[in-house]
Design a protein around this motif. Structure first.
Motif, PDB file in Angstrom:
ATOM      1  N   ALA A 204      42.475  37.011  49.532  1.00 31.56           N
ATOM      2  CA  ALA A 204      41.324  36.239  49.077  1.00 31.56           C
ATOM      3  C   ALA A 204      40.236  36.210  50.144  1.00 31.56           C
ATOM      4  N   GLN A 205      40.625  36.070  51.396  1.00 35.40           N
ATOM      5  CA  GLN A 205      39.652  36.077  52.496  1.00 35.40           C
ATOM      6  C   GLN A 205      39.040  37.459  52.682  1.00 35.40           C
ATOM      7  N   THR A 206      39.847  38.496  52.548  1.00 31.99           N
ATOM      8  CA  THR A 206      39.363  39.863  52.735  1.00 31.99           C
ATOM      9  C   THR A 206      38.327  40.235  51.687  1.00 31.99           C
ATOM     10  N   VAL A 207      38.591  39.872  50.432  1.00 35.98           N
ATOM     11  CA  VAL A 207      37.650  40.192  49.349  1.00 35.98           C
ATOM     12  C   VAL A 207      36.289  39.565  49.631  1.00 35.98           C
ATOM     13  N   ALA A 208      36.281  38.314  50.106  1.00 37.93           N
ATOM     14  CA  ALA A 208      35.013  37.642  50.398  1.00 37.93           C
ATOM     15  C   ALA A 208      34.231  38.355  51.488  1.00 37.93           C
ATOM     16  N   LEU A 209      34.931  39.022  52.397  1.00 39.03           N
ATOM     17  CA  LEU A 209      34.264  39.742  53.479  1.00 39.03           C
ATOM     18  C   LEU A 209      33.820  41.139  53.068  1.00 39.03           C
ATOM     19  N   LEU A 210      34.565  41.772  52.170  1.00 33.84           N
ATOM     20  CA  LEU A 210      34.289  43.159  51.799  1.00 33.84           C
ATOM     21  C   LEU A 210      33.061  43.317  50.915  1.00 33.84           C
ATOM     22  N   TYR A 211      32.839  42.342  50.032  1.00 38.30           N
ATOM     23  CA  TYR A 211      31.834  42.530  48.992  1.00 38.30           C
ATOM     24  C   TYR A 211      30.604  41.676  49.269  1.00 38.30           C
ATOM     25  N   ALA A 212      29.529  42.341  49.686  1.00 40.01           N
ATOM     26  CA  ALA A 212      28.278  41.646  49.965  1.00 40.01           C
ATOM     27  C   ALA A 212      27.535  41.315  48.677  1.00 40.01           C
ATOM     28  N   THR A 213      27.673  42.175  47.662  1.00 41.64           N
ATOM     29  CA  THR A 213      27.010  41.960  46.374  1.00 41.64           C
ATOM     30  C   THR A 213      27.954  41.196  45.451  1.00 41.64           C
ATOM     31  N   CYS A 214      27.421  40.171  44.815  1.00 38.95           N
ATOM     32  CA  CYS A 214      28.224  39.332  43.903  1.00 38.95           C
ATOM     33  C   CYS A 214      29.475  38.796  44.596  1.00 38.95           C
ATOM     34  N   LYS A 215      29.284  38.251  45.788  1.00 42.68           N
ATOM     35  CA  LYS A 215      30.408  37.733  46.567  1.00 42.68           C
ATOM     36  C   LYS A 215      31.148  36.617  45.843  1.00 42.68           C
ATOM     37  N   ALA A 216      30.405  35.716  45.179  1.00 38.17           N
ATOM     38  CA  ALA A 216      31.071  34.620  44.468  1.00 38.17           C
ATOM     39  C   ALA A 216      31.924  35.144  43.323  1.00 38.17           C
ATOM     40  N   ALA A 217      31.383  36.079  42.540  1.00 39.15           N
ATOM     41  CA  ALA A 217      32.150  36.636  41.420  1.00 39.15           C
ATOM     42  C   ALA A 217      33.391  37.347  41.919  1.00 39.15           C
ATOM     43  N   GLN A 218      33.261  38.117  42.990  1.00 40.87           N
ATOM     44  CA  GLN A 218      34.420  38.817  43.546  1.00 40.87           C
ATOM     45  C   GLN A 218      35.455  37.824  44.055  1.00 40.87           C
ATOM     46  N   SER A 219      35.001  36.770  44.719  1.00 37.34           N
ATOM     47  CA  SER A 219      35.933  35.768  45.246  1.00 37.34           C
ATOM     48  C   SER A 219      36.654  35.034  44.127  1.00 37.34           C
ATOM     49  N   VAL A 220      35.921  34.686  43.077  1.00 37.84           N
ATOM     50  CA  VAL A 220      36.541  33.995  41.933  1.00 37.84           C
ATOM     51  C   VAL A 220      37.546  34.910  41.249  1.00 37.84           C
ATOM     52  N   ALA A 221      37.179  36.168  41.041  1.00 42.93           N
ATOM     53  CA  ALA A 221      38.096  37.104  40.381  1.00 42.93           C
ATOM     54  C   ALA A 221      39.375  37.276  41.194  1.00 42.93           C
ATOM     55  N   ALA A 222      39.240  37.386  42.513  1.00 39.00           N
ATOM     56  CA  ALA A 222      40.424  37.537  43.365  1.00 39.00           C
ATOM     57  C   ALA A 222      41.303  36.289  43.290  1.00 39.00           C
ATOM     58  N   ALA A 223      40.686  35.116  43.431  1.00 32.18           N
ATOM     59  CA  ALA A 223      41.460  33.881  43.414  1.00 32.18           C
ATOM     60  C   ALA A 223      42.210  33.713  42.094  1.00 32.18           C
ATOM     61  N   LYS A 224      41.530  33.978  40.965  1.00 33.53           N
ATOM     62  CA  LYS A 224      42.164  33.796  39.661  1.00 33.53           C
ATOM     63  C   LYS A 224      43.321  34.768  39.447  1.00 33.53           C
ATOM     64  N   ALA A 225      43.153  36.020  39.854  1.00 30.27           N
ATOM     65  CA  ALA A 225      44.230  36.994  39.680  1.00 30.27           C
ATOM     66  C   ALA A 225      45.433  36.633  40.550  1.00 30.27           C
ATOM     67  N   LEU A 226      45.181  36.256  41.787  1.00 28.60           N
ATOM     68  CA  LEU A 226      46.272  35.902  42.702  1.00 28.60           C
ATOM     69  C   LEU A 226      46.976  34.627  42.246  1.00 28.60           C
ATOM     70  N   GLU A 227      46.218  33.661  41.764  1.00 26.70           N
ATOM     71  CA  GLU A 227      46.826  32.420  41.264  1.00 26.70           C
ATOM     72  C   GLU A 227      47.694  32.696  40.045  1.00 26.70           C
ATOM     73  N   GLU A 228      47.232  33.548  39.159  1.00 20.35           N
ATOM     74  CA  GLU A 228      48.028  33.858  37.979  1.00 20.35           C
ATOM     75  C   GLU A 228      49.325  34.557  38.357  1.00 20.35           C
TER      76      GLU A 228
END
Length: 394
Positions: free
Chosen positions: A44-68
């Motif tokens: 989850a932390q890595t995704v937030a660092l990797l993606y400069a564009t649409c960082k919030a969407a990428q972070s939310v998508a990562a968190a939701k997939a990992l939580e599921e």
């Protein structure tokens, strides 16, 4: 390191229709191999660092997939705050594209208005801070604390900015525009960059440029999509995705295709440049309204049930409607660590070699326009890849 890359587009106007556009991507789609062996929190932390564009969407998508995948259920209010963060980010992205990119296609190009650019970025930062001061809601298993009065003020500031810098009228009035004449009449005063561009392309007869049929991305069967993302053909699917044998589109146009204004811009050949640009405005004009509707539900019931697949235990899949289209993250956990991780972004759908951008550009290449390169670049900007691009006309 960031996960970006570039889209290269070659147009051959004298080639046969099915061979006049070539699209190649250098996006690093295999970057998620680096996630293997790491914990959900680390990813989850890595995704937030990797993606400069649409960082919030990428972070939310990562968190939701990992939580599921872990069977973790976050409170519904956390999900709503995440939705608001993605909406605010989309408003910023659309506003910046209009002010920075659309302005360069005017007959008399102008520098982007610095004050409005700063205001757009500040509006998104303020809302993010007041919704989630500790920046915890986007994290794996995250919760939040928000400032109600400040959030209401932030939404009002966002609305005022859009009315001033983009629409030149109250959003409630713009949202009532449902015909082609409504759009042309709105653009005629030419007060804003958006108005000037629409007035220009209407005058130049380019509203229908690149008109082609649209095949919107449908709702997915979760397990079927996860299976495609993890099967032996996964690399090809992520690079050039199709659904039921068709390269689909996921974009503001695909999402807004049934809006009366967008339908009014449909031609016998499909949806062209004007419809694509108008779809961006349709979504943008609705952001403050949607933010208010969501914030009104932040004090709702907090009952949450974990969502997991009985057929694919240990697998999590999320779908987030980001600024440019539907973003998908899928993860498989083994022993509490990531064993496989996949990301399917809107750009791969929309810039598929036979997809939405290719179809529209082929019509432009074979049309009567004397300035194929300029119109093609504007069309690509309207489809809006999340990375830089180059258009070459041969």
């Amino acid at each position: 390191m960031t996960a970006e890359g570039r889209i290269e587009i070659d147009i051959y106007p004298r080639a046969p229709l099915g061979h006049c556009v070539r699209i190649e991507s250098s996006r690093p789609l295999s970057i998620t191999r680096q996630f293997t062996g790491h914990s959900p929190s680390e990813i989850a932390q890595t995704v937030a660092l990797l993606y400069a564009t649409c960082k919030a969407a990428q972070s939310v998508a990562a968190a939701k997939a990992l939580e599921e995948a872990r069977g973790i259920a976050v409170p519904p209010t956390t999900s709503r705050v995440r939705e608001m963060r993605v909406l605010a980010e989309a408003a910023r992205e659309h506003t910046l594209r209009i002010l920075m990119d659309w302005s360069q296609f005017l007959d008399a190009p102008q520098p982007p208005p610095a004050n409005e650019l700063r205001a757009a970025m500040q509006a998104e930062r303020d809302l993010a801070r007041h919704l989630d001061e500790a920046r915890a809601a986007l994290r794996f298993g995250g919760t939040f604390v928000y400032e109600s009065d400040a959030v209401e003020n932030d939404i009002a500031a966002c609305e005022a900015l859009l009315e001033r810098a983009i629409f030149a009228e109250p959003l409630r009035i713009w949202r009532a525009r449902e015909t082609k004449d409504d759009l042309i009449n709105w653009a005629a005063p030419r007060h804003t960059i958006a108005q000037r561009l629409f007035d220009q392309i209407a005058t130049d007869g380019l509203l229908d440029a690149g008109a082609a049929p649209v095949s919107p991305l449908p709702s997915f069967d979760r397990d079927r999509l996860a299976a495609r993302l993890f099967d032996d053909n996964r690399a090809h699917f992520v690079a050039a995705p199709d659904w039921e044998g068709v390269p689909r589109e996921t974009s503001p146009l695909a999402r807004s295709i049934d809006h009366p204004l967008i339908r009014a811009l449909e031609t016998s050949e499909g949806f062209g440049l004007g419809a694509r640009l108008a779809a961006c405005l349709v979504e943008l004009a609705n952001v403050p309204k949607r933010l208010r509707e969501t914030v009104a539900r932040l004090n709702g019931p907090e009952i949450a049930e974990p969502s997991r697949s009985e057929a694919m235990p240990g697998v999590g899949l999320s779908q987030v409607e980001a600024a440019r289209g539907r973003l998908v993250h899928a993860v498989e956990l083994a022993g509490g660590k990531v064993s496989r991780y996949r990301i399917l972004a809107p750009t791969e759908w929309n810039f598929h070699p036979e997809g939405a951008a290719a179809r529209g550009l082929a019509r432009i290449a074979r049309g009567d326009a004397h300035d194929v390169a300029r119109i093609a670049r504007l069309f690509v900007t309207a489809v809006d890849p999340c990375v830089g691009y180059e258009v070459r006309v041969h």
